[in-house]
Write a protein that holds these residues in place. Structure first.
Motif, PDB file in Angstrom:
ATOM      1  N   ALA A   1      39.789  40.664  45.241  1.00 16.61           N
ATOM      2  CA  ALA A   1      38.505  40.231  44.693  1.00 16.61           C
ATOM      3  C   ALA A   1      38.522  40.253  43.169  1.00 16.61           C
ATOM      4  N   SER A   2      39.182  41.237  42.585  1.00 18.44           N
ATOM      5  CA  SER A   2      39.288  41.317  41.134  1.00 18.44           C
ATOM      6  C   SER A   2      40.062  40.115  40.588  1.00 18.44           C
ATOM      7  N   ALA A   3      41.203  39.826  41.190  1.00 15.33           N
ATOM      8  CA  ALA A   3      42.031  38.701  40.723  1.00 15.33           C
ATOM      9  C   ALA A   3      41.306  37.372  40.877  1.00 15.33           C
ATOM     10  N   ILE A   4      40.635  37.192  42.005  1.00 12.90           N
ATOM     11  CA  ILE A   4      39.917  35.935  42.250  1.00 12.90           C
ATOM     12  C   ILE A   4      38.743  35.784  41.295  1.00 12.90           C
ATOM     13  N   ALA A   5      38.054  36.887  40.986  1.00 12.01           N
ATOM     14  CA  ALA A   5      36.933  36.844  40.041  1.00 12.01           C
ATOM     15  C   ALA A   5      37.403  36.473  38.641  1.00 12.01           C
ATOM     16  N   ILE A   6      38.584  36.927  38.268  1.00 12.33           N
ATOM     17  CA  ILE A   6      39.159  36.568  36.961  1.00 12.33           C
ATOM     18  C   ILE A   6      39.477  35.084  36.942  1.00 12.33           C
ATOM     19  N   ASP A   7      40.076  34.597  38.014  1.00 13.86           N
ATOM     20  CA  ASP A   7      40.458  33.183  38.099  1.00 13.86           C
ATOM     21  C   ASP A   7      39.239  32.269  38.086  1.00 13.86           C
ATOM     22  N   SER A   8      38.147  32.715  38.723  1.00 10.65           N
ATOM     23  CA  SER A   8      36.952  31.874  38.830  1.00 10.65           C
ATOM     24  C   SER A   8      36.046  31.954  37.613  1.00 10.65           C
ATOM     25  N   GLY A   9      36.344  32.887  36.706  1.00  8.56           N
ATOM     26  CA  GLY A   9      35.532  33.027  35.508  1.00  8.56           C
ATOM     27  C   GLY A   9      34.389  34.011  35.621  1.00  8.56           C
ATOM     28  N   GLN A  10      34.271  34.676  36.764  1.00 15.44           N
ATOM     29  CA  GLN A  10      33.223  35.698  36.901  1.00 15.44           C
ATOM     30  C   GLN A  10      33.509  36.889  35.999  1.00 15.44           C
ATOM     31  N   CYS A  11      34.799  37.134  35.761  1.00 14.02           N
ATOM     32  CA  CYS A  11      35.231  38.139  34.797  1.00 14.02           C
ATOM     33  C   CYS A  11      36.135  37.450  33.786  1.00 14.02           C
ATOM     34  N   ASP A  12      36.074  37.903  32.541  1.00 11.86           N
ATOM     35  CA  ASP A  12      36.945  37.328  31.513  1.00 11.86           C
ATOM     36  C   ASP A  12      38.391  37.779  31.697  1.00 11.86           C
ATOM     37  N   ALA A  13      38.550  38.978  32.222  1.00 14.67           N
ATOM     38  CA  ALA A  13      39.872  39.552  32.497  1.00 14.67           C
ATOM     39  C   ALA A  13      39.631  40.731  33.435  1.00 14.67           C
ATOM     40  N   GLY A  14      40.701  41.390  33.823  1.00 11.05           N
ATOM     41  CA  GLY A  14      40.506  42.525  34.719  1.00 11.05           C
ATOM     42  C   GLY A  14      41.813  43.134  35.174  1.00 11.05           C
ATOM     43  N   PHE A  15      41.687  44.026  36.160  1.00 13.84           N
ATOM     44  CA  PHE A  15      42.829  44.823  36.587  1.00 13.84           C
ATOM     45  C   PHE A  15      43.071  44.704  38.090  1.00 13.84           C
ATOM     46  N   ALA A  16      44.336  44.784  38.467  1.00 13.66           N
ATOM     47  CA  ALA A  16      44.752  44.821  39.865  1.00 13.66           C
ATOM     48  C   ALA A  16      46.226  45.228  39.878  1.00 13.66           C
ATOM     49  N   TYR A  17      46.699  45.647  41.035  1.00 11.98           N
ATOM     50  CA  TYR A  17      48.088  46.114  41.064  1.00 11.98           C
ATOM     51  C   TYR A  17      49.065  44.953  40.949  1.00 11.98           C
ATOM     52  N   ASP A  18      50.305  45.273  40.660  1.00 12.75           N
ATOM     53  CA  ASP A  18      51.289  44.287  40.216  1.00 12.75           C
ATOM     54  C   ASP A  18      51.532  43.110  41.161  1.00 12.75           C
ATOM     55  N   ALA A  19      51.516  43.345  42.479  1.00 19.91           N
ATOM     56  CA  ALA A  19      51.921  42.302  43.422  1.00 19.91           C
ATOM     57  C   ALA A  19      50.786  41.386  43.873  1.00 19.91           C
TER      58      ALA A  19
END
Length: 314
Positions: A190-208
């Protein structure tokens, strides 16, 4: 960080209701209070939204049933706080934690011992890294650029999705609460998808996680780029409840997970037909290796660095 404490307590009631009527001081070595004498209650939190978490553990469940002679009841937990409170209440016998949530549980008095963590090769040390992700082509190139931005985290009790990122931000001179707008996405995917969609400007998630999402078709190749990575984090442990499980069952679980929960044994024993079809959690290509409580002292050290309220929230 009041938001942190609130997040950790939010789901505790899910298991506290079930705990009513149970003795909070049942002595170690008693038969399972969670599922009864013949059942082991096993709970885990998915790292990404998935309806197949139980299927990832199918061969491990079969191994545990074979080695203990008990039925394993698998439960998807809503978040780490639910797992912590479930084990504290004696409602969960065996649980999958993140390194940080394990530390929170253990150091707050939950009667658990870490048993094993996943690796991709028998001689490998368990571990992974946290990454800061930004959309490809973004002006955000480092943690210093996070100031004033909407930043996605995973969960207040997530090691790679909150604790290590907080330490990284502090080192970069960014207050994780005052200098950014923190958003709890609820999962690494959800964090990665939110970054991609613009809901977050950037963010964190594990490496893989980006490669996993690319493979599942939820993210385009190269959509995100890493702008920071943490030091190596100790691998996520499976931890057993030393009060809800009798001593014999504890030993059977420990032996099963540390000596037999690997592709080689699972194929030899007939639980898996072959290595290629032997599905393990987190897409591990080998299986589990032993871990101890001391292995998580690195997480404790990061807690000292960040002074995060979440470190003592349970």
């Amino acid at each position: 960080m009041s938001r942190t404490a609130t997040g950790l307590l939010a789901a505790a009631s899910l298991f506290l209701v079930a705990a009513c009527g149970e003795s909070a001081a049942e002595p170690a070595g008693n038969a399972s209070a969670a599922g009864g004498d013949d059942t082991i209650v096993f709970a885990a939190v998915p790292s990404e939204e998935s309806e197949s978490l139980q299927s990832q553990y199918e061969v491990i469940i079969e191994l545990l049933e074979q080695e203990t002679g008990k039925t394993v009841e698998f439960q998807d937990a809503t978040d780490y706080s639910a797992v912590i409170e479930g084990q504290r209440a004696g409602q969960i016998d065996l649980a999958g934690y993140g390194p940080f949530s394990y530390k929170i549980a253990k150091d707050s008095g939950v009667p658990i011992d870490p048993v094993a963590s996943l690796v991709d090769a028998p001689d490998e040390e368990p571990g992974y890294k946290s990454h800061a992700w930004a959309p490809a082509g973004s002006d955000i190139k480092s943690l210093e650029d996070f100031k004033g931005k909407k930043i996605c985290f995973v969960d207040p009790a997530s090691t790679s999705g909150y604790l290590y990122p907080s330490a990284g931000l502090l080192e970069a001179g960014i207050d994780p609460e005052a200098d950014i707008e923190p958003i709890m996405a609820g999962g690494h995917d959800a964090s990665a998808i939110a970054i991609d969609s613009g809901q977050c400007d950037a963010g964190f998630a594990y490496d893989a996680i980006p490669s996993i999402l690319v493979e599942s078709g939820q993210l385009k190749e190269g959509a995100l780029e890493s702008v920071w990575e943490s030091e190596m984090i100790m691998g996520s442990p499976l931890a057993m409840n030393t009060e809800s499980l009798d001593t014999e069952t504890q030993e059977a679980i420990r032996t099963a997970l540390t000596e037999k929960a690997n592709v080689e044994y699972l194929v030899e024993s007939g639980i898996c037909e072959n290595e290629e079809s032997c599905v393990l959690p987190e897409e591990s290509t080998w299986g589990f290796v032993p871990v101890t409580d001391e292995d998580y002292d690195g997480v404790r050290k990061v807690c000292e660095t960040t002074e995060a309220e979440a470190c003592n929230a349970a």
